[in-house]
Scaffold this motif. Sequence first.
Motif, PDB file in Angstrom:
ATOM      1  N   HIS A  43       5.969  16.476  -5.114  1.00 59.48           N
ATOM      2  CA  HIS A  43       6.226  15.050  -5.291  1.00 59.48           C
ATOM      3  C   HIS A  43       4.938  14.287  -5.574  1.00 59.48           C
ATOM      4  CE1 HIS A  43       8.062  11.121  -4.539  1.00 59.48           C
ATOM      5  NE2 HIS A  43       7.078  10.846  -3.699  1.00 59.48           N
ATOM      6  N   MET A  44       4.984  13.423  -6.586  1.00 60.07           N
ATOM      7  CA  MET A  44       3.844  12.574  -6.903  1.00 60.07           C
ATOM      8  C   MET A  44       3.905  11.272  -6.116  1.00 60.07           C
ATOM      9  SD  MET A  44       1.049  12.070  -8.627  1.00 60.07           S
ATOM     10  CE  MET A  44       0.930  12.961 -10.190  1.00 60.07           C
ATOM     11  N   SER A  45       2.943  11.091  -5.223  1.00 63.60           N
ATOM     12  CA  SER A  45       2.815   9.841  -4.491  1.00 63.60           C
ATOM     13  C   SER A  45       1.612   9.095  -5.064  1.00 63.60           C
ATOM     14  CB  SER A  45       2.650  10.131  -2.996  1.00 63.60           C
ATOM     15  OG  SER A  45       2.661   8.930  -2.247  1.00 63.60           O
ATOM     16  N   ALA A  46       0.858   8.405  -4.252  1.00 65.59           N
ATOM     17  CA  ALA A  46      -0.305   7.666  -4.746  1.00 65.59           C
ATOM     18  C   ALA A  46      -1.277   7.431  -3.599  1.00 65.59           C
ATOM     19  CB  ALA A  46       0.121   6.337  -5.348  1.00 65.59           C
ATOM     20  N   LEU A  47      -2.545   7.408  -3.917  1.00 63.96           N
ATOM     21  CA  LEU A  47      -3.551   7.088  -2.915  1.00 63.96           C
ATOM     22  C   LEU A  47      -3.324   5.661  -2.419  1.00 63.96           C
ATOM     23  CD1 LEU A  47      -5.972   8.480  -1.615  1.00 63.96           C
ATOM     24  CD2 LEU A  47      -7.433   7.416  -3.346  1.00 63.96           C
ATOM     25  N   GLY A  48      -3.299   5.495  -1.115  1.00 61.38           N
ATOM     26  CA  GLY A  48      -3.011   4.186  -0.539  1.00 61.38           C
ATOM     27  C   GLY A  48      -1.554   3.997  -0.192  1.00 61.38           C
ATOM     28  N   ALA A  49      -0.709   5.003  -0.497  1.00 59.25           N
ATOM     29  CA  ALA A  49       0.710   4.906  -0.159  1.00 59.25           C
ATOM     30  C   ALA A  49       0.868   4.760   1.353  1.00 59.25           C
ATOM     31  CB  ALA A  49       1.452   6.146  -0.645  1.00 59.25           C
ATOM     32  N   ASP A  50       1.557   3.726   1.767  1.00 55.77           N
ATOM     33  CA  ASP A  50       1.701   3.453   3.202  1.00 55.77           C
ATOM     34  C   ASP A  50       2.899   2.536   3.397  1.00 55.77           C
ATOM     35  OD1 ASP A  50       1.469   2.477   5.865  1.00 55.77           O
ATOM     36  OD2 ASP A  50      -0.693   2.853   5.845  1.00 55.77           O
ATOM     37  N   SER A  51       3.972   3.085   3.955  1.00 59.59           N
ATOM     38  CA  SER A  51       5.213   2.318   4.087  1.00 59.59           C
ATOM     39  C   SER A  51       5.076   1.129   5.025  1.00 59.59           C
ATOM     40  CB  SER A  51       6.341   3.227   4.580  1.00 59.59           C
ATOM     41  OG  SER A  51       6.025   3.772   5.853  1.00 59.59           O
ATOM     42  N   ALA A  52       4.152   1.207   5.968  1.00 60.35           N
ATOM     43  CA  ALA A  52       4.009   0.139   6.965  1.00 60.35           C
ATOM     44  C   ALA A  52       2.894  -0.845   6.636  1.00 60.35           C
ATOM     45  CB  ALA A  52       3.761   0.744   8.346  1.00 60.35           C
ATOM     46  N   TYR A  53       1.776  -0.335   6.142  1.00 57.34           N
ATOM     47  CA  TYR A  53       0.599  -1.192   5.970  1.00 57.34           C
ATOM     48  C   TYR A  53       0.082  -1.279   4.536  1.00 57.34           C
ATOM     49  CZ  TYR A  53       0.606  -0.688  11.028  1.00 57.34           C
ATOM     50  OH  TYR A  53       0.981  -0.683  12.353  1.00 57.34           O
ATOM     51  N   GLY A  54       0.844  -0.806   3.573  1.00 57.29           N
ATOM     52  CA  GLY A  54       0.427  -0.943   2.187  1.00 57.29           C
ATOM     53  C   GLY A  54       0.252  -2.401   1.819  1.00 57.29           C
ATOM     54  N   THR A  55      -0.754  -2.706   1.017  1.00 57.86           N
ATOM     55  CA  THR A  55      -1.038  -4.101   0.695  1.00 57.86           C
ATOM     56  C   THR A  55      -0.164  -4.648  -0.423  1.00 57.86           C
ATOM     57  OG1 THR A  55      -2.803  -3.404  -0.820  1.00 57.86           O
ATOM     58  CG2 THR A  55      -3.440  -3.899   1.447  1.00 57.86           C
ATOM     59  N   SER A  56       0.602  -3.773  -1.089  1.00 59.96           N
ATOM     60  CA  SER A  56       1.426  -4.196  -2.226  1.00 59.96           C
ATOM     61  C   SER A  56       2.791  -3.528  -2.161  1.00 59.96           C
ATOM     62  CB  SER A  56       0.733  -3.814  -3.539  1.00 59.96           C
ATOM     63  OG  SER A  56       0.603  -2.397  -3.621  1.00 59.96           O
ATOM     64  N   HIS A  57       3.732  -4.050  -2.958  1.00 58.69           N
ATOM     65  CA  HIS A  57       5.046  -3.401  -3.069  1.00 58.69           C
ATOM     66  C   HIS A  57       4.869  -1.963  -3.559  1.00 58.69           C
ATOM     67  CE1 HIS A  57       7.388  -6.905  -2.163  1.00 58.69           C
ATOM     68  NE2 HIS A  57       6.984  -7.588  -3.227  1.00 58.69           N
TER      69      HIS A  57
ATOM     70  N   THR B 115       6.272   1.070  -1.259  1.00 63.85           N
ATOM     71  CA  THR B 115       7.406   1.879  -1.724  1.00 63.85           C
ATOM     72  C   THR B 115       6.986   3.321  -2.005  1.00 63.85           C
ATOM     73  OG1 THR B 115       7.058   1.103  -4.008  1.00 63.85           O
ATOM     74  CG2 THR B 115       8.670  -0.089  -2.652  1.00 63.85           C
ATOM     75  N   LYS B 116       5.764   3.522  -2.469  1.00 64.52           N
ATOM     76  CA  LYS B 116       5.261   4.884  -2.631  1.00 64.52           C
ATOM     77  C   LYS B 116       5.223   5.591  -1.273  1.00 64.52           C
ATOM     78  CE  LYS B 116       4.169   6.182  -6.882  1.00 64.52           C
ATOM     79  NZ  LYS B 116       4.676   7.444  -7.482  1.00 64.52           N
ATOM     80  N   GLY B 117       4.826   4.869  -0.242  1.00 64.22           N
ATOM     81  CA  GLY B 117       4.813   5.436   1.102  1.00 64.22           C
ATOM     82  C   GLY B 117       6.205   5.742   1.617  1.00 64.22           C
ATOM     83  N   GLU B 118       7.154   4.848   1.348  1.00 61.11           N
ATOM     84  CA  GLU B 118       8.535   5.076   1.771  1.00 61.11           C
ATOM     85  C   GLU B 118       9.109   6.306   1.081  1.00 61.11           C
ATOM     86  OE1 GLU B 118      11.194   1.632   1.711  1.00 61.11           O
ATOM     87  OE2 GLU B 118       9.416   0.349   1.711  1.00 61.11           O
ATOM     88  N   GLY B 119       8.887   6.409  -0.227  1.00 60.51           N
ATOM     89  CA  GLY B 119       9.399   7.559  -0.965  1.00 60.51           C
ATOM     90  C   GLY B 119       8.802   8.867  -0.475  1.00 60.51           C
ATOM     91  N   GLU B 120       7.533   8.838  -0.177  1.00 57.64           N
ATOM     92  CA  GLU B 120       6.856  10.026   0.354  1.00 57.64           C
ATOM     93  C   GLU B 120       7.487  10.447   1.681  1.00 57.64           C
ATOM     94  OE1 GLU B 120       2.517  10.605   2.133  1.00 57.64           O
ATOM     95  OE2 GLU B 120       2.467   9.972   0.031  1.00 57.64           O
ATOM     96  N   ASN B 121       7.760   9.468   2.542  1.00 60.27           N
ATOM     97  CA  ASN B 121       8.384   9.782   3.828  1.00 60.27           C
ATOM     98  C   ASN B 121       9.795  10.337   3.655  1.00 60.27           C
ATOM     99  OD1 ASN B 121       6.112   8.895   5.198  1.00 60.27           O
ATOM    100  ND2 ASN B 121       6.910   6.828   5.525  1.00 60.27           N
ATOM    101  N   VAL B 122      10.516   9.822   2.655  1.00 56.77           N
ATOM    102  CA  VAL B 122      11.871  10.303   2.397  1.00 56.77           C
ATOM    103  C   VAL B 122      11.869  11.786   2.065  1.00 56.77           C
ATOM    104  CG1 VAL B 122      13.754  10.220   0.696  1.00 56.77           C
ATOM    105  CG2 VAL B 122      12.919   8.115   1.718  1.00 56.77           C
TER     106      VAL B 122
END
Length: 321
Positions: free
Chosen positions: A118-132, A136-143
């Motif tokens: 799965h391709m995520s992104a550096l900075g992916a963070d469902s709770a503390y990400g600074t942007s949508h 959302t990248k963090g949420e998808g990674e957790n899924v």
Amino acid sequence: MEPQRYPHRICVFGGTGFVGSHLLRRLAADRHHLRVVTRNPERHRDLSVLPSLEMTEADISSPRGLDEALEGIDVVINLVGILNERGRDGKGFSRVHVDFPRRLVEACLSKGIPRLLHMSALGADSAYGTSHYQRTKGEGENVVHSAAGIRVTSFRPSVIFGPGDSFFNRFAELLRRTPGIFPLACPQARFAPVYVGDVAEAYARAIDNARTYGQRYELCGPHAYTLQQLVEYTAQASELKRKVVGLNDFLSRMQATLLERVPGKPFSKDNYLSMQRDNVCDGPFPEIFGITPASVESIVPTYLGKRDQRTHLIRLRSRHR
């Protein structure tokens, strides 16, 4: 590292994009059977020359289309992602980065497919990400990592560069259209650009490596730079005489507010928010892959300009990671 078992039957979602086209060529070299899902196969005839590649037309927004795309597959690679959405409420990001991975995992489970990269992104963070984008990248990674019964590996790259990229090439085009002074938002934002060939190699080496199961890997190049350094370098590598003027925070926000209403969204508020956190890794390129990452200086001049600009970028470099 466990013995590699070739060939696999691999379905790549997002395979017609920048990273996907490089990854497909790398996987074809290992003689995998490849399936690329697209709504417009005719637009991507260049990929059809790869051996053992099947271009499948499917609507992956429907359960039936997704099931058909995964028929007979034993490895799935998800590269689907967007940097900007049509609206500004985060729903577009959620549909692509969260809803699609969720449906993909469900389809993999129903088909008994055991492996997902799965391709995520550096900075992916469902709770503390600074942007949508980051949240959302963090949420998808957790899924995908919460899916029992699927061996998942995710990758978190910094900005990815290489022939055909949308970073150096995009700035080169913007510089060409802006003679004289180039106003740059968030000039002190830091990045550690990673070469697309190294990203593709990491994916290829992870497929059969059991030690990568369940892991989330940050992928960065060997050095970190400010955005202003990278844009100035782009101008020089493109042989363009431009003065890059860094904007303060207020003007950066204003530029984002204006440009997100321009067709194509060259810069948005969400992009601005993403750059409030440095896009650099906590450590070196993951040792498990045995890759020495290529530098910006060694690759970018080969596709942006004729002159070798390596010496200048080394002089501009403020500090390494």
